[in-house]
Design a protein around this motif. Sequence first.
Motif, PDB file in Angstrom:
ATOM      1  N   ILE A  24       0.851  -1.189   0.000  1.00 47.35           N
ATOM      2  CA  ILE A  24       0.000   0.000   0.000  1.00 47.35           C
ATOM      3  C   ILE A  24       0.891   1.245   0.000  1.00 47.35           C
ATOM      4  O   ILE A  24       1.837   1.360   0.800  1.00 47.35           O
ATOM      5  N   LEU A  25       0.563   2.180  -0.897  1.00 52.22           N
ATOM      6  CA  LEU A  25       1.247   3.474  -0.931  1.00 52.22           C
ATOM      7  C   LEU A  25       0.414   4.471  -0.140  1.00 52.22           C
ATOM      8  O   LEU A  25      -0.654   4.898  -0.572  1.00 52.22           O
ATOM      9  N   PHE A  26       0.882   4.847   1.053  1.00 52.62           N
ATOM     10  CA  PHE A  26       0.177   5.798   1.913  1.00 52.62           C
ATOM     11  C   PHE A  26       0.542   7.224   1.549  1.00 52.62           C
ATOM     12  O   PHE A  26       1.524   7.483   0.839  1.00 52.62           O
ATOM     13  N   ASN A  27      -0.259   8.147   2.063  1.00 52.96           N
ATOM     14  CA  ASN A  27      -0.062   9.562   1.784  1.00 52.96           C
ATOM     15  C   ASN A  27       1.263  10.029   2.376  1.00 52.96           C
ATOM     16  O   ASN A  27       1.616   9.719   3.517  1.00 52.96           O
ATOM     17  N   GLY A  28       2.022  10.800   1.559  1.00 48.02           N
ATOM     18  CA  GLY A  28       3.286  11.344   2.029  1.00 48.02           C
ATOM     19  C   GLY A  28       4.453  10.381   1.945  1.00 48.02           C
ATOM     20  O   GLY A  28       5.551  10.713   2.414  1.00 48.02           O
ATOM     21  N   GLN A  29       4.278   9.207   1.368  1.00 48.44           N
ATOM     22  CA  GLN A  29       5.349   8.230   1.263  1.00 48.44           C
ATOM     23  C   GLN A  29       5.604   7.935  -0.210  1.00 48.44           C
ATOM     24  O   GLN A  29       4.707   7.991  -1.045  1.00 48.44           O
ATOM     25  N   THR A  30       6.871   7.621  -0.503  1.00 45.16           N
ATOM     26  CA  THR A  30       7.264   7.380  -1.900  1.00 45.16           C
ATOM     27  C   THR A  30       7.276   5.905  -2.262  1.00 45.16           C
ATOM     28  O   THR A  30       7.208   5.571  -3.443  1.00 45.16           O
ATOM     29  N   GLN A  31       7.409   5.027  -1.267  1.00 40.12           N
ATOM     30  CA  GLN A  31       7.475   3.601  -1.529  1.00 40.12           C
ATOM     31  C   GLN A  31       6.305   2.892  -0.853  1.00 40.12           C
ATOM     32  O   GLN A  31       5.946   3.225   0.268  1.00 40.12           O
ATOM     33  N   PRO A  32       5.705   1.925  -1.521  1.00 35.97           N
ATOM     34  CA  PRO A  32       4.625   1.160  -0.873  1.00 35.97           C
ATOM     35  C   PRO A  32       5.148   0.396   0.337  1.00 35.97           C
ATOM     36  O   PRO A  32       6.306  -0.040   0.366  1.00 35.97           O
ATOM     37  N   ARG A  33       4.293   0.211   1.320  1.00 31.39           N
ATOM     38  CA  ARG A  33       4.644  -0.512   2.540  1.00 31.39           C
ATOM     39  C   ARG A  33       3.897  -1.833   2.572  1.00 31.39           C
ATOM     40  O   ARG A  33       2.746  -1.916   2.150  1.00 31.39           O
ATOM     41  N   LEU A  34       4.593  -2.864   3.081  1.00 29.81           N
ATOM     42  CA  LEU A  34       3.949  -4.156   3.248  1.00 29.81           C
ATOM     43  C   LEU A  34       2.925  -4.045   4.373  1.00 29.81           C
ATOM     44  O   LEU A  34       3.274  -3.725   5.508  1.00 29.81           O
ATOM     45  N   THR A  35       1.677  -4.312   4.055  1.00 32.14           N
ATOM     46  CA  THR A  35       0.580  -4.059   4.989  1.00 32.14           C
ATOM     47  C   THR A  35      -0.390  -5.225   4.959  1.00 32.14           C
ATOM     48  O   THR A  35      -0.696  -5.763   3.886  1.00 32.14           O
ATOM     49  N   TYR A  36      -0.868  -5.572   6.142  1.00 33.45           N
ATOM     50  CA  TYR A  36      -1.931  -6.579   6.221  1.00 33.45           C
ATOM     51  C   TYR A  36      -3.254  -5.846   6.285  1.00 33.45           C
ATOM     52  O   TYR A  36      -3.520  -5.067   7.206  1.00 33.45           O
ATOM     53  N   VAL A  37      -4.088  -6.070   5.285  1.00 38.30           N
ATOM     54  CA  VAL A  37      -5.351  -5.348   5.159  1.00 38.30           C
ATOM     55  C   VAL A  37      -6.486  -6.311   5.539  1.00 38.30           C
ATOM     56  O   VAL A  37      -6.579  -7.411   4.992  1.00 38.30           O
ATOM     57  N   VAL A  38      -7.317  -5.866   6.482  1.00 38.05           N
ATOM     58  CA  VAL A  38      -8.491  -6.643   6.909  1.00 38.05           C
ATOM     59  C   VAL A  38      -9.733  -5.875   6.474  1.00 38.05           C
ATOM     60  O   VAL A  38      -9.908  -4.703   6.829  1.00 38.05           O
ATOM     61  N   GLY A  39     -10.558  -6.500   5.684  1.00 42.10           N
ATOM     62  CA  GLY A  39     -11.744  -5.838   5.163  1.00 42.10           C
ATOM     63  C   GLY A  39     -13.034  -6.457   5.678  1.00 42.10           C
ATOM     64  O   GLY A  39     -13.090  -7.656   5.965  1.00 42.10           O
TER      65      GLY A  39
END
Length: 579
Positions: free
Chosen positions: A186-201
């Motif tokens: 996921i590429l979050f606001n203010g960051q240049t590289q995507p971060r490995l994130t566990y997404v729960v929907g």
Amino acid sequence: MPPTKQKRSRRRTLRQILGGVRRRVRRAAGRARRVWRRSLQLQVVTSTLVISVVVVVVLGVFLSTQINKSVIDSRTQSSVSEAIADRLQIADALAPELDDQAAKAADGGKTSANPLDDVMDTVTGSGDDSSKKRYDVLILNEASPGKSRASGTVVPANVPRSLSAGLRRNVEKLEYGKTVGSIERILFNGQTQPRLTYVVGGVVHSYTGDNYEVYHFFPLDEEEELLSNVRLAIVVVGLGLVLLLAAIAYLVARQVVTPVRLARQAAERLASGKLDERLKVRGEDDLARLANSFNEMAANLALKIHQLEELSQVQRQFVSDVSHELRTPLTTVRMAADLLYDAREDFDPMAARSAELMQAQLERFESMLADLLEISRYDAGAATLDLDSVDVRQVVLRAIEDSEALAERHGTRFDLRLPAEPCMAEIDNRRVERILRNLLFNAIEHGEGREIVVTVGADRDAVAVAVRDHGIGLKPGEDTMVFDRFWRADPSRARTIGGTGLGLAISREDATLHGGWLQAWGQPGEGSQFRLTLPRMAGAGLKGSPLSLVPPEIEMRRTWRGAMTPVLLPASGDAHDED
């Protein structure tokens, strides 16, 4: 230069470069193969290293997979629990939405227009950093984007595009109270590289009929760093373990190979004639017992060789003494036989025939005695060469002159094939002429009156003489036996020229003394051919012969038969022939 020629020149240069590289690679590979085949220690260490690498890689992958699964499973379970708890709060906030709006009208507009604004602080935490949670939340309403809410660095309009299409579809199909999780970049606001994130929907329904997609974003930075450190540790430990096992294998192989190498060196020195060579015995293990056995074998071998040398010396001395002692009575008998032979015309026919037979047998006996003395000198290692630079063609002509009388009596003629240029070589003229006479006499005896072909050839390093007859030939295996002492192909066949049975044996010794070859070829019904090959320079080694051991007409016949019959035949050749 035209462009076509330039291209051809470049291609030719490229081919030469590639050819040189291939040759160097082949030579390097050949050297590596030789080193590998000759070094038992290298084979043991390399095998241990390869096996260790395979085992360490398998174990490392297994451990890394298990640790990764354990860490990720632990994190996902806690993340799902937190996401479920937050989703319940969000559902509670959306349920009394109408009552909250009425309360807002009664209070004069002091409460929020959207109850999600109040619950976001509770869900994600607020205030100081100690109460702020490690994850972000996105409440997404596709029908009414204005009702979407997000916390932290989550941007409602950007993050959904970063989510995988599969996760969005799975969330849309979820039943109420169910959740689905996925590891995303996921590429979050203010960051240049995507971060490995566990997404729960999950999905939350409001009383107004709106559907809210609730996503919890749990960064896995710490877990990723932990797993990276674990993998690095596994790689370092595995590499160290492989090197340690290789070192252990080297030391163990050295302990085993060193005594074996010493035994090999001692065996080589023992084979070279150093019969007093022995191994040092240390300890009482298997290698020590091997050294003891080797020493006992060497001692017994030295004793047997010494006994055989003494016996051989006694035999040689006996032959020499007998030969010398026989000369005195033989001289007396010879004188008497000459008198009887000269006066045979005065005798009656029976006595005259007896005098002739005695004269012939005395000549044969004298020849045999001379051959025995020559053999005894070879056995004693006392034979020497009287070298001189001689034209081999002249030696062949003299040998043929000495054999012409015998050839005429047997109705045989010579076909002499000499090169036009001189064939100079450093040889012992007397010994080489004796070799050729023996070969010619043998060809006359077994040639059955047919033509004998004598061929002389030369190249830069060697000269050769081939004597070809068209007689009875040789059976398979007799091409080496023919040089044995007193050997005859047919024991029942009498010698027609009174040979001693030692001529070819002495000829081979003479050829060996020159550093040359004396070889034979033959086939039943096709005759035989003897080839003498001598180096031009005394002491030089032979690499090949100017003449073929097999007669050219036989080679042509084999080639013709091979062309007519599509059958793969085994190649025939001589161990010393490199033609």
